[in-house]
Design a protein around this motif. Structure first.
Motif, short mmCIF file in Angstrom:
data_model
loop_
_atom_site.label_atom_id
_atom_site.label_comp_id
_atom_site.label_asym_id
_atom_site.label_seq_id
_atom_site.Cartn_x
_atom_site.Cartn_y
_atom_site.Cartn_z
N LEU A 97 41.75 12.87 66.97
CA LEU A 97 40.69 13.40 66.11
C LEU A 97 41.21 14.46 65.15
CD1 LEU A 97 37.07 14.04 67.03
CD2 LEU A 97 38.31 15.81 65.83
N LEU A 108 43.05 12.89 62.18
CA LEU A 108 42.12 12.23 61.27
C LEU A 108 41.32 13.25 60.48
CD1 LEU A 108 41.04 9.54 60.27
CD2 LEU A 108 39.39 9.58 62.14
N GLU A 109 40.93 14.32 61.15
CA GLU A 109 40.19 15.38 60.47
C GLU A 109 41.04 16.03 59.37
OE1 GLU A 109 36.80 17.81 62.34
OE2 GLU A 109 38.69 18.79 62.90
N HIS A 119 32.52 17.97 63.73
CA HIS A 119 33.30 16.76 63.40
C HIS A 119 32.40 15.71 62.75
CE1 HIS A 119 36.33 18.67 65.83
NE2 HIS A 119 35.56 18.60 66.89
N SER A 120 31.53 16.19 61.87
CA SER A 120 30.58 15.27 61.25
C SER A 120 30.30 15.67 59.81
CB SER A 120 29.28 15.21 62.05
OG SER A 120 28.63 16.47 62.01
N LEU A 125 33.07 11.82 63.74
CA LEU A 125 34.32 11.44 64.39
C LEU A 125 34.12 11.63 65.89
CD1 LEU A 125 36.97 13.19 62.10
CD2 LEU A 125 36.01 10.87 61.92
N SER A 156 36.21 11.29 69.55
CA SER A 156 37.47 11.10 70.25
C SER A 156 37.24 10.17 71.43
CB SER A 156 38.01 12.44 70.73
OG SER A 156 39.24 12.25 71.38
N THR A 180 40.43 7.54 67.79
CA THR A 180 39.25 8.20 67.26
C THR A 180 38.41 7.17 66.53
OG1 THR A 180 40.51 10.24 66.98
CG2 THR A 180 38.42 10.09 65.79
N SER A 181 37.11 7.25 66.71
CA SER A 181 36.19 6.39 65.97
C SER A 181 35.47 7.20 64.91
CB SER A 181 35.14 5.78 66.91
OG SER A 181 35.75 4.94 67.84
N ARG A 182 35.22 6.56 63.78
CA ARG A 182 34.34 7.14 62.75
C ARG A 182 33.12 6.25 62.69
NH1 ARG A 182 35.52 7.24 56.33
NH2 ARG A 182 35.42 5.00 56.74
#
Length: 169
Positions: free
Chosen positions: A13, A16-17, A89-90, A115, A117, A123-125
């Motif tokens: 995560l 990706l962030e 995380h959004s 996002l 974890s 990690t999924s979005r």
């Protein structure tokens, strides 16, 4: 019309962030989106762990025959206003036509992505959104389907760009 799109990334995560927050993201997006002639950043700020930005998109698409009497390419340009919070995380996003304000009443699009974890460095979005075309019903359903298909293509292309950036950080 509501939609949901999920992308999985083989990246933690935080990596990706960092890709989402990267100042290089706009350059990669500008070169890698389908049916988009140009993307430029018109606003960008990062304060209190929140990124706020506005990106302006100029499309490069063929207007469907049924819409040509009513729609020009200039009418299809848009601004994407997004706010991403590191703490949650959004992101929340809103798309508005970047043309005449009186045209705003015909189109609305907004949504969120988050996002999540999943362990093992995956990690999924999850992107959730809604598109509302305020036109006669006969054109509304088809128009919204075309728009959602283009939105999906854009998020899919952005996911590939994020995959590349997340492996570089």
């Amino acid at each position: 019309m509501r939609f949901e799109i999920t992308h999985e990334f083989e990246a933690p995560l935080d990596a990706l962030e960092l890709a989402i927050l990267s100042p290089n993201l706009i350059d990669k997006v500008a070169k890698g989106l389908p049916n988009v002639e140009r993307v430029k950043q018109t606003s960008h700020s990062f304060e209190n762990r929140v990124l706020e930005r506005i990106w302006n998109y100029k499309p490069n698409v063929k207007v469907p025959a049924f819409a040509q009497p009513y729609v020009t390419l200039d009418m299809l340009a848009w601004d994407e206003r997004s706010t991403y919070s590191i703490d949650t995380h959004s992101s929340k996003w809103v798309i508005t036509p970047s043309t005449k304000p009186e045209w705003h009443k015909y189109f609305r699009a907004s949504g969120t992505y988050s996002l999540v974890s999943g362990g093992n460095g995956v990690t999924s979005r999850v992107v959730k959104g809604e598109v509302d075309l305020n036109v006669p019903r006969v054109m509304k359903t088809l128009g919204e389907r075309v728009i959602v298909a283009e939105v999906k293509k854009t998020f899919d292309a952005e996911a590939e760009i994020l995959r590349g950036l997340a492996t570089l950080v």
